[in-house]
Design a protein around this motif. Sequence first.
Motif, mmCIF file in Angstrom:
data_model
loop_
_atom_site.group_PDB
_atom_site.id
_atom_site.type_symbol
_atom_site.label_atom_id
_atom_site.label_comp_id
_atom_site.label_asym_id
_atom_site.label_seq_id
_atom_site.Cartn_x
_atom_site.Cartn_y
_atom_site.Cartn_z
ATOM 1 N N LEU A 40 -10.903 -10.246 9.145
ATOM 2 C CA LEU A 40 -9.860 -9.828 8.223
ATOM 3 C C LEU A 40 -9.941 -10.649 6.937
ATOM 4 O O LEU A 40 -9.666 -11.832 6.929
ATOM 5 C CB LEU A 40 -8.467 -9.957 8.855
ATOM 6 C CG LEU A 40 -7.368 -9.296 8.015
ATOM 7 C CD1 LEU A 40 -6.403 -8.533 8.894
ATOM 8 C CD2 LEU A 40 -6.622 -10.289 7.158
ATOM 9 N N THR A 41 -10.355 -9.992 5.889
ATOM 10 C CA THR A 41 -10.432 -10.650 4.589
ATOM 11 C C THR A 41 -9.550 -9.865 3.626
ATOM 12 O O THR A 41 -9.091 -8.757 3.963
ATOM 13 C CB THR A 41 -11.872 -10.631 4.049
ATOM 14 O OG1 THR A 41 -12.262 -9.260 3.881
ATOM 15 C CG2 THR A 41 -12.832 -11.319 5.006
ATOM 16 N N GLU A 42 -9.364 -10.420 2.442
ATOM 17 C CA GLU A 42 -8.571 -9.710 1.449
ATOM 18 C C GLU A 42 -9.181 -8.328 1.194
ATOM 19 O O GLU A 42 -8.477 -7.328 1.114
ATOM 20 C CB GLU A 42 -8.514 -10.534 0.163
ATOM 21 C CG GLU A 42 -7.670 -9.853 -0.877
ATOM 22 C CD GLU A 42 -7.376 -10.737 -2.083
ATOM 23 O OE1 GLU A 42 -7.590 -11.960 -2.021
ATOM 24 O OE2 GLU A 42 -6.915 -10.167 -3.086
ATOM 25 N N LYS A 43 -10.525 -8.292 1.134
ATOM 26 C CA LYS A 43 -11.222 -7.043 0.844
ATOM 27 C C LYS A 43 -11.052 -6.032 1.995
ATOM 28 O O LYS A 43 -10.720 -4.874 1.760
ATOM 29 C CB LYS A 43 -12.707 -7.358 0.624
ATOM 30 C CG LYS A 43 -13.531 -6.197 0.154
ATOM 31 C CD LYS A 43 -14.903 -6.697 -0.365
ATOM 32 C CE LYS A 43 -15.800 -5.525 -0.701
ATOM 33 N NZ LYS A 43 -16.432 -4.946 0.511
ATOM 34 N N SER A 44 -11.257 -6.493 3.214
ATOM 35 C CA SER A 44 -11.176 -5.562 4.348
ATOM 36 C C SER A 44 -9.750 -5.012 4.488
ATOM 37 O O SER A 44 -9.540 -3.846 4.809
ATOM 38 C CB SER A 44 -11.624 -6.238 5.651
ATOM 39 O OG SER A 44 -10.620 -7.091 6.153
ATOM 40 N N LEU A 45 -8.787 -5.891 4.219
ATOM 41 C CA LEU A 45 -7.396 -5.460 4.331
ATOM 42 C C LEU A 45 -7.050 -4.423 3.256
ATOM 43 O O LEU A 45 -6.401 -3.416 3.539
ATOM 44 C CB LEU A 45 -6.480 -6.677 4.219
ATOM 45 C CG LEU A 45 -5.008 -6.447 4.521
ATOM 46 C CD1 LEU A 45 -4.815 -5.946 5.941
ATOM 47 C CD2 LEU A 45 -4.208 -7.722 4.304
ATOM 48 N N ARG A 46 -7.531 -4.664 2.049
ATOM 49 C CA ARG A 46 -7.297 -3.690 0.977
ATOM 50 C C ARG A 46 -7.907 -2.339 1.331
ATOM 51 O O ARG A 46 -7.303 -1.293 1.112
ATOM 52 C CB ARG A 46 -7.905 -4.182 -0.337
ATOM 53 C CG ARG A 46 -6.998 -5.104 -1.073
ATOM 54 C CD ARG A 46 -7.500 -5.458 -2.443
ATOM 55 N NE ARG A 46 -6.705 -6.566 -2.942
ATOM 56 C CZ ARG A 46 -5.474 -6.437 -3.420
ATOM 57 N NH1 ARG A 46 -4.925 -5.258 -3.514
ATOM 58 N NH2 ARG A 46 -4.794 -7.491 -3.809
#
Length: 120
Positions: free
Chosen positions: A74-80
């Motif tokens: 879970l990263t900022e990118k994956s969450l977005r």
Amino acid sequence: MALRGFALVGLALFASLVSPTQAQELSSDQVAAGRKFAQMVCGACHVVTSRPDESPLLRPPAPSFAVLAQRPSLTEKSLRELLSSNHRNLGPAEAMPNPRLVDYQIDELVAYFMALKAAK
Ligand code: HEC
């Protein structure tokens, strides 16, 4: 006593020096808004905060946000990506619907998740 007061002033000064840089990365308003929004919208399935009395409406409950936030994937990118696209196929029973969020809501949720990640 005087020394302790001095230390407190020092701490307050230090905090005021440190916080401006943090504020640039994450606004605490956004984190709070994200938490509130998540409790309303995501809380039917996920445990959003770590309040002991919190229990999602739907069964079986989805993983708690505290657990999800610690996943390395879970990263900022994956969450977005997750929050801005249709992800009906998530989870064993394809249980997570497309939340259909607008940009500022996604920003707030991302801010909240990043705060959870950092809180470990
Ligand atoms: C109808 C139930 C439901 C709702 C509402 C819901 N989720 Fe989920 N969510 C799930 C399920 C089920 C999974 C899959 C869990 C798993 O990986 O085993 C999941 C997974 C996730 C994941 C992990 C994705 C991954 O890559 O593993 C995140 C992040 C997430 N949800 C965030 C949210 C957010 C933010 C909201 C509110 C906007 C929300 N969910 C609303 C049921 C729900």
